[in-house]
Design a protein around this motif. Sequence first.
Motif, mmCIF file in Angstrom:
data_model
loop_
_atom_site.group_PDB
_atom_site.id
_atom_site.type_symbol
_atom_site.label_atom_id
_atom_site.label_comp_id
_atom_site.label_asym_id
_atom_site.label_seq_id
_atom_site.Cartn_x
_atom_site.Cartn_y
_atom_site.Cartn_z
ATOM 1 N N HIS A 196 0.880 -1.257 0.073
ATOM 2 C CA HIS A 196 0.043 -0.067 0.131
ATOM 3 C C HIS A 196 0.764 1.307 0.213
ATOM 4 O O HIS A 196 0.406 2.242 -0.309
ATOM 5 C CB HIS A 196 -0.989 0.117 1.188
ATOM 6 N N ARG A 253 3.631 1.550 -1.829
ATOM 7 C CA ARG A 253 3.960 1.347 -3.237
ATOM 8 C C ARG A 253 3.265 1.566 -4.214
ATOM 9 O O ARG A 253 3.311 0.867 -5.516
ATOM 10 C CB ARG A 253 4.896 0.208 -3.397
ATOM 11 N N THR A 254 2.277 2.340 -4.017
ATOM 12 C CA THR A 254 0.658 2.406 -4.971
ATOM 13 C C THR A 254 1.349 3.115 -6.307
ATOM 14 O O THR A 254 0.600 2.892 -7.258
ATOM 15 C CB THR A 254 -0.152 2.956 -4.477
ATOM 16 N N ASP A 255 2.390 3.747 -6.167
ATOM 17 C CA ASP A 255 2.802 4.504 -7.424
ATOM 18 C C ASP A 255 3.709 3.826 -8.500
ATOM 19 O O ASP A 255 3.765 4.235 -9.662
ATOM 20 C CB ASP A 255 3.640 5.718 -6.995
ATOM 21 N N ARG A 308 2.408 -2.895 -10.382
ATOM 22 C CA ARG A 308 1.989 -3.751 -9.406
ATOM 23 C C ARG A 308 3.167 -4.748 -9.300
ATOM 24 O O ARG A 308 3.352 -5.228 -8.268
ATOM 25 C CB ARG A 308 0.602 -4.127 -9.852
#
Length: 486
Positions: free
Chosen positions: A455, A457-459, A462
């Motif tokens: 959460h 590392r959302t940038d 995936r």
Amino acid sequence: MGEEVDAQEFTRADRTRHREKVRRCLDVFARMLSEAAFDTDDPMTGLEVELNLVDDSGDPALRNAEVLAAIADPDFQTELGQFNIEINVPPAKLREGGLTTFEESLRRSLNDAESKSSDVGARMVMIGILPTLAEGHMALGSLSGNPRYRLLSEQILNARGEDITIDISGKERLRTTADSIVPEAACTSTQFHVQTSPDQFADYWNASQAISAIQLAVGANSPYLLGKELWRETRIPLFEQATDTRSEELKAQGVRPRVWFGERWITSVFDLFEENVRYFPALLPITDEEDPLAVLDGGGTPKLAELRLHNGTIYRWNRPVYDINAGVPHLRVENRVLAAGPTVADTIANAAFYFGLVRALAESERPLWSQMSFSAAEENFHVAAQQGIDAQVYWPGVGQVQTTELVLRRLLPMAQQGLEAWGATGAEIDRMLGIIEQRCLTGRNGAEWFARQMHQRTDADRYDALRATLLDYRERMHTNEPVHTW
């Protein structure tokens, strides 16, 4: 995954002959339970851990044959997928410092194996589902070379008559299909074994069923599959679906699944083997030459090969095991609930919690299962798998309760009592149950840690985020600092 078998095809006559032999084995087993001397004097405990293999980038490394050749240790064995191996830790007695022995043996073996496997470009990770697996890894070519696995895959797909569908709704939704049982290889577990007498087996199995949900909630460690955040212990629905031999029509008819929680409390180990024979057709109808009745009448111990092989293709979360050591038969409960990892310390803490709690409940004057419906235990199981350490479960005398509160207030003291009955040392008990206690106080197990890192590392893409998080996980795994400290 059990013993090796040769590649072969089965005729209708093979299946008829095998069914008759399995039933003969079951009759002999019933007689043994009433007549034979099982090994019960000084029960052993055991441990198996399934591992994933990754490359330096964190992607799956399909190299288990090369890795096993490099390790050259019979304690390490092949598993279903080429990105899996399994280690069998030698059994131990808890009254002889077994928890410490397990930890030291597992760490020593893994450290040695890691140094050798790295020479062939593979590194080991203890986690319930390898989060960097992608759709391309779910192909038949990912199966291990052992003919047993391809044969088992063929038999499951033939029984099903269509491709396997994986459909899991959690934080996100995953729907995919597979033309083999390779998705099952994504499930890597820790298995605990408890030896018990025939008279006590039902109590230990019932207790194991009742606490499975608690184990899952506290030890959840597989929140991602094929790039999707799903259940906190996604292994549970994945394993249930990946080995399902039933078509949609058979499901609608109420045919029982081969990955099975069960449907009732039992009164004897015979109940489980008898259900296996009555409800499930053989996947591997291989017939041995042994006449089990003649062996028993001659004073020997029959192998009951067909009954054991059949039992190995019915995937109960708590499986009955009939085995022979030095010519003497014994029984074990194989607890198959938990994911592997995150660390050796966490794994042995999970083992201590299970061994202690199952003994305390099995030897309680008023059995827990006499106060709780079986359906409540099964519902707890799936709720805990979905919600992990935040799960609320039903518990007799308490009602709906937060799992962490239940563990802290009631179950840890019971686990301590059970470990003391096993003869574990005070230092072992304090350290291992202390890890469980801190996990509950911090609300951080493997699944929670991994999801929180993702959460943040959302940038990132995936799969880039999954690789980065997995490499961080792997580095922390090698410190052996429990996950609640991460």
